[in-house]
Design an enzyme around this catalytic site. Structure first.
Site, PDB file in Angstrom:
ATOM      1  N   TYR A  85      51.847   5.682-100.170  1.00 51.03           N
ATOM      2  CA  TYR A  85      52.388   7.046-100.171  1.00 51.03           C
ATOM      3  C   TYR A  85      52.780   7.464 -98.761  1.00 51.03           C
ATOM      4  O   TYR A  85      53.811   8.104 -98.544  1.00 51.03           O
ATOM      5  CB  TYR A  85      51.369   8.039-100.746  1.00 51.03           C
ATOM      6  CG  TYR A  85      51.985   9.404-100.935  1.00 51.03           C
ATOM      7  CD1 TYR A  85      52.619   9.729-102.129  1.00 51.03           C
ATOM      8  CD2 TYR A  85      51.972  10.343 -99.907  1.00 51.03           C
ATOM      9  CE1 TYR A  85      53.226  10.962-102.299  1.00 51.03           C
ATOM     10  CE2 TYR A  85      52.585  11.580-100.067  1.00 51.03           C
ATOM     11  CZ  TYR A  85      53.207  11.889-101.269  1.00 51.03           C
ATOM     12  OH  TYR A  85      53.820  13.095-101.434  1.00 51.03           O
ATOM     13  N   PHE A 137      83.711  18.487 -96.525  1.00 56.26           N
ATOM     14  CA  PHE A 137      83.349  17.554 -97.584  1.00 56.26           C
ATOM     15  C   PHE A 137      82.615  18.360 -98.648  1.00 56.26           C
ATOM     16  O   PHE A 137      81.894  19.308 -98.326  1.00 56.26           O
ATOM     17  CB  PHE A 137      82.484  16.400 -97.064  1.00 56.26           C
ATOM     18  CG  PHE A 137      82.199  15.404 -98.155  1.00 56.26           C
ATOM     19  CD1 PHE A 137      83.193  14.550 -98.588  1.00 56.26           C
ATOM     20  CD2 PHE A 137      80.970  15.362 -98.788  1.00 56.26           C
ATOM     21  CE1 PHE A 137      82.964  13.667 -99.639  1.00 56.26           C
ATOM     22  CE2 PHE A 137      80.727  14.481 -99.838  1.00 56.26           C
ATOM     23  CZ  PHE A 137      81.732  13.629-100.262  1.00 56.26           C
ATOM     24  N   THR A 138      82.781  17.972 -99.909  1.00 50.40           N
ATOM     25  CA  THR A 138      82.290  18.798-101.018  1.00 50.40           C
ATOM     26  C   THR A 138      80.823  19.198-100.877  1.00 50.40           C
ATOM     27  O   THR A 138      80.492  20.384-100.841  1.00 50.40           O
ATOM     28  CB  THR A 138      82.495  18.047-102.351  1.00 50.40           C
ATOM     29  OG1 THR A 138      81.926  16.749-102.225  1.00 50.40           O
ATOM     30  CG2 THR A 138      83.970  17.926-102.689  1.00 50.40           C
ATOM     31  N   ASP A 228      78.264  14.019 -89.425  1.00 51.15           N
ATOM     32  CA  ASP A 228      78.124  13.346 -90.721  1.00 51.15           C
ATOM     33  C   ASP A 228      78.478  11.880 -90.461  1.00 51.15           C
ATOM     34  O   ASP A 228      79.647  11.518 -90.345  1.00 51.15           O
ATOM     35  CB  ASP A 228      79.063  13.986 -91.744  1.00 51.15           C
ATOM     36  CG  ASP A 228      78.880  13.396 -93.138  1.00 51.15           C
ATOM     37  OD1 ASP A 228      78.400  12.245 -93.235  1.00 51.15           O
ATOM     38  OD2 ASP A 228      79.234  14.080 -94.121  1.00 51.15           O
ATOM     39  N   LYS A 271      77.018   4.703 -98.691  1.00 48.93           N
ATOM     40  CA  LYS A 271      78.389   4.334 -98.302  1.00 48.93           C
ATOM     41  C   LYS A 271      78.317   3.161 -97.327  1.00 48.93           C
ATOM     42  O   LYS A 271      77.999   2.058 -97.733  1.00 48.93           O
ATOM     43  CB  LYS A 271      79.109   5.544 -97.685  1.00 48.93           C
ATOM     44  CG  LYS A 271      78.835   6.870 -98.367  1.00 48.93           C
ATOM     45  CD  LYS A 271      79.500   7.022 -99.725  1.00 48.93           C
ATOM     46  CE  LYS A 271      79.059   8.278-100.462  1.00 48.93           C
ATOM     47  NZ  LYS A 271      79.198   9.546 -99.797  1.00 48.93           N
ATOM     48  N   ARG A 395      91.007  14.170-106.011  1.00 45.63           N
ATOM     49  CA  ARG A 395      90.686  14.888-104.784  1.00 45.63           C
ATOM     50  C   ARG A 395      91.826  15.871-104.543  1.00 45.63           C
ATOM     51  O   ARG A 395      92.748  15.597-103.783  1.00 45.63           O
ATOM     52  CB  ARG A 395      90.534  13.922-103.596  1.00 45.63           C
ATOM     53  CG  ARG A 395      89.153  13.278-103.504  1.00 45.63           C
ATOM     54  CD  ARG A 395      88.084  14.307-103.261  1.00 45.63           C
ATOM     55  NE  ARG A 395      86.737  13.771-103.106  1.00 45.63           N
ATOM     56  CZ  ARG A 395      85.661  14.246-103.742  1.00 45.63           C
ATOM     57  NH1 ARG A 395      85.765  15.211-104.624  1.00 45.63           N
ATOM     58  NH2 ARG A 395      84.464  13.761-103.498  1.00 45.63           N
ATOM     59  N   PHE A 462      84.282  19.509-109.991  1.00 51.77           N
ATOM     60  CA  PHE A 462      84.988  18.258-110.313  1.00 51.77           C
ATOM     61  C   PHE A 462      84.093  17.267-111.044  1.00 51.77           C
ATOM     62  O   PHE A 462      84.573  16.429-111.795  1.00 51.77           O
ATOM     63  CB  PHE A 462      85.551  17.614-109.035  1.00 51.77           C
ATOM     64  CG  PHE A 462      84.524  17.327-107.983  1.00 51.77           C
ATOM     65  CD1 PHE A 462      84.146  18.297-107.071  1.00 51.77           C
ATOM     66  CD2 PHE A 462      83.923  16.080-107.914  1.00 51.77           C
ATOM     67  CE1 PHE A 462      83.186  18.042-106.122  1.00 51.77           C
ATOM     68  CE2 PHE A 462      82.973  15.804-106.952  1.00 51.77           C
ATOM     69  CZ  PHE A 462      82.593  16.797-106.055  1.00 51.77           C
TER      70      PHE A 462
HETATM   71  C1  PLP Z   1      78.876  10.942-100.062  1.00 48.88           C
HETATM   72  C2  PLP Z   1      78.953  11.789 -98.886  1.00 48.88           C
HETATM   73  C3  PLP Z   1      78.014  12.790 -98.653  1.00 48.88           C
HETATM   74  C4  PLP Z   1      76.893  13.112 -99.638  1.00 48.88           C
HETATM   75  O1  PLP Z   1      76.038  12.052 -99.797  1.00 48.88           O
HETATM   76  P1  PLP Z   1      75.304  11.696-101.189  1.00 48.88           P
HETATM   77  O2  PLP Z   1      74.538  10.456-100.875  1.00 48.88           O
HETATM   78  O3  PLP Z   1      76.378  11.482-102.223  1.00 48.88           O
HETATM   79  O4  PLP Z   1      74.431  12.833-101.543  1.00 48.88           O
HETATM   80  C5  PLP Z   1      78.142  13.527 -97.491  1.00 48.88           C
HETATM   81  N1  PLP Z   1      79.140  13.309 -96.625  1.00 48.88           N
HETATM   82  C6  PLP Z   1      80.076  12.371 -96.827  1.00 48.88           C
HETATM   83  C7  PLP Z   1      81.169  12.171 -95.831  1.00 48.88           C
HETATM   84  C8  PLP Z   1      80.017  11.574 -97.955  1.00 48.88           C
HETATM   85  O5  PLP Z   1      80.967  10.644 -98.153  1.00 48.88           O
END
Ligand code: PLP
Length: 470
Positions: A85, A137-138, A228, A271, A395, A462
């Site tokens: 844990y 970004f969303t 980011d 990613k 998009r 979306f």
């Molecule tokens: C995918 C993504 C996020 C969010 O990450 P999740 O792992 O899907 O929660 C944030 N910023 C960028 C640029 C992304 O491509």
């Protein structure tokens, strides 16, 4: 190199072909449902590719998020999961990997990227503050708004022009940022939210010169720069290729040089970092870290696992290292370019220069006869699935959502359909099949009629919105 126009594969590699720096050890069969089955599946999904069952999909280019193939080393790492844990050895491996490759001092694992975005937004934003960024970004913007902030776009104008060949379309416009600081006062800015590369602009990079200049400007006003870093490895490839002085520097060196000009970062490891689940938040300032570490136990889990299993953290630590190897990135982006160049050769309108993770079809040019309120990019994604079983995603106006104050649709300049390439998953033959399917949809473009939204969720619509033919 005469100018900064991106090189074609032929120019870059001469007469010799390149190939993936791996071979396949395990395979997963693909199936294609017939046309009648695809029609039924699309109706069932409300014409939203997010709502398709994946067993109805032939080649899945919905997203590159969590869809990468792990290496044999990563799978071996999964077997070394320490599921304690607290204080799992895998956490310390992950911490060491982020410190070594991204250069930040303190690390918190999170279940995925948005877990990290949630925490940094809660801790760093006071309601009423604004957060400038290089296009939204969303999930990033959603968490900034949930924390009571409002996002302001300060990306260069070229980013909004799908035909501009600017080599760093992800750059922040320093004049826009300076004017904003001047107008609002530094105290109203929570931080600068810098993304590398910019997904919504078509996977476009930020130059090292730009991040340096942004940091200098922000330092003068005591404003933090948070990154980011989800796609920073791909961003580093473009710096190596296009920015003077970096051709002989490794991807890993460029990444470290980039993060030096920021105060902290979050990342979706789904990613660049080659894992199916995971994320992290890293920061240099101990006081901010302490507050984040306080909050993480409420939302993600203890600060040494953050919503992940030990084995996930181990796979992530190994994935971070693999993702920053030059031959990996070269073949990853090489495959995206291969697909993009086929489409360009056939006169199909895509966002250029070709970005790092995806090809973005310009739906406005596919369907000049459709108003943006008929959701051209959503329509294109549906048509492509119908033609070939290939899954892409919207998009455009659906992703852009509504203005929280006026309630109107945001009408973004870019109305795009994204073909996102998972890492180490598909072959060049799959890319040929995809290109030919896009060509078929392009050739029948005059017939498209558009869609009407019949169900609209409140957040990130979306994902779950439903449509019917207009
Ligand atoms: C995918 C993504 C996020 C969010 O990450 P999740 O792992 O899907 O929660 C944030 N910023 C960028 C640029 C992304 O491509």
């Amino acid at each position: 190199m005469p100018d900064q126009t991106p090189l074609t594969m032929g120019q870059q590699f001469g007469r010799r072909s390149w190939a993936e720096p791996w071979k396949i050890k395990m395979v997963e069969p693909l199936r294609m449902v017939d046309r009648a089955g695809r029609e039924a599946a699309l109706i069932e999904a409300g014409y939203n590719t997010f709502l398709l069952r994946s067993d109805r999909v032939y080649i899945d280019l919905l997203t590159d998020s969590g869809t990468s193939a792990m290496s044999d080393r990563q799978w071996a790492g999964m077997m070394l999961g320490d599921e304690a844990y607290a204080g799992s050895v895998n956490f310390y491996h992950l911490e060491a990997a982020v410190q070594r490759y991204y250069g930040y001092r303190y690390l918190l694992p999170t279940h995925q990227g948005r877990g990290a975005e949630h925490l940094i937004s809660r801790v760093a934003i006071t309601p009423g503050q604004i957060i400038p960024g290089n296009m939204y970004f969303t999930t990033t913007r959603a968490h900034q708004e949930l924390a009571g902030g409002s996002f302001v776009d300060v990306i260069i104008d070229e980013a909004h022009d799908p035909t501009s060949l600017h080599p760093f379309k992800g750059n922040i416009d320093l004049d826009k940022l300076a004017a904003l600081i001047e107008r609002e006062g530094a105290a109203r800015l929570a931080y600068v939210s810098l993304a590398a590369t910019v997904n919504m602009a078509g996977g476009q990079p930020v130059s090292l010169a730009n991040v340096k200049a942004v940091k200098q400007l922000c330092d003068r006003h005591g404003i933090r720069v948070y990154l980011d870093a989800t796609r920073l490895a791909e961003n580093a490839f473009f710096i190596q290729e296009r920015e003077a002085g970096y051709a002989d520097r490794s991807i890993a060196e460029i990444v470290l040089e980039f993060t030096r000009h920021t105060d902290g970062a979050w990342s979706s490891a789904k990613k660049d970092s080659l894992v199916n689940i995971g994320g992290w938040l890293a920061i240099n300032d101990f006081e901010v870290f302490e507050e984040l570490r306080n909050q993480i136990v409420l939302f993600e889990g203890l600060h040494t696992y953050g919503g992940l299993a030990g084995r996930d953290m181990e796979a992530m630590a190994i994935g971070i290292e693999e993702s920053l190897q030059d031959d990996h990135i070269r073949s990853r982006i090489g495959q995206v370019r291969y697909l993009g160049e086929l489409l360009v050769d056939w006169g199909i309108p895509i966002v250029q220069p070709i970005g790092g993770h995806a090809i973005f079809l310009d739906a406005k040019q596919f369907y000049p006869h459709l108003a943006q309120s008929l959701f051209p990019a959503q329509t294109l994604a549906a048509e492509l699935y119908l033609d070939s079983g290939i899954r892409s995603m919207e998009r455009g106006v659906v992703s852009a959502g509504r203005d929280p104050i006026t309630g109107d649709h945001h009408y973004p300049k870019l109305e795009l359909t994204r073909l996102t390439i998972p890492r180490r998953v598909y072959t060049q033959a799959h890319m040929d099949v995809v290109a030919e399917a896009v060509k078929a949809v392009w050739d029948s473009r005059a017939k498209a009629r558009g869609l009407a939204m019949v169900y609209e969720p409140k957040y990130l619509r979306f994902f779950q919105a439903r449509f019917s033919p207009a």
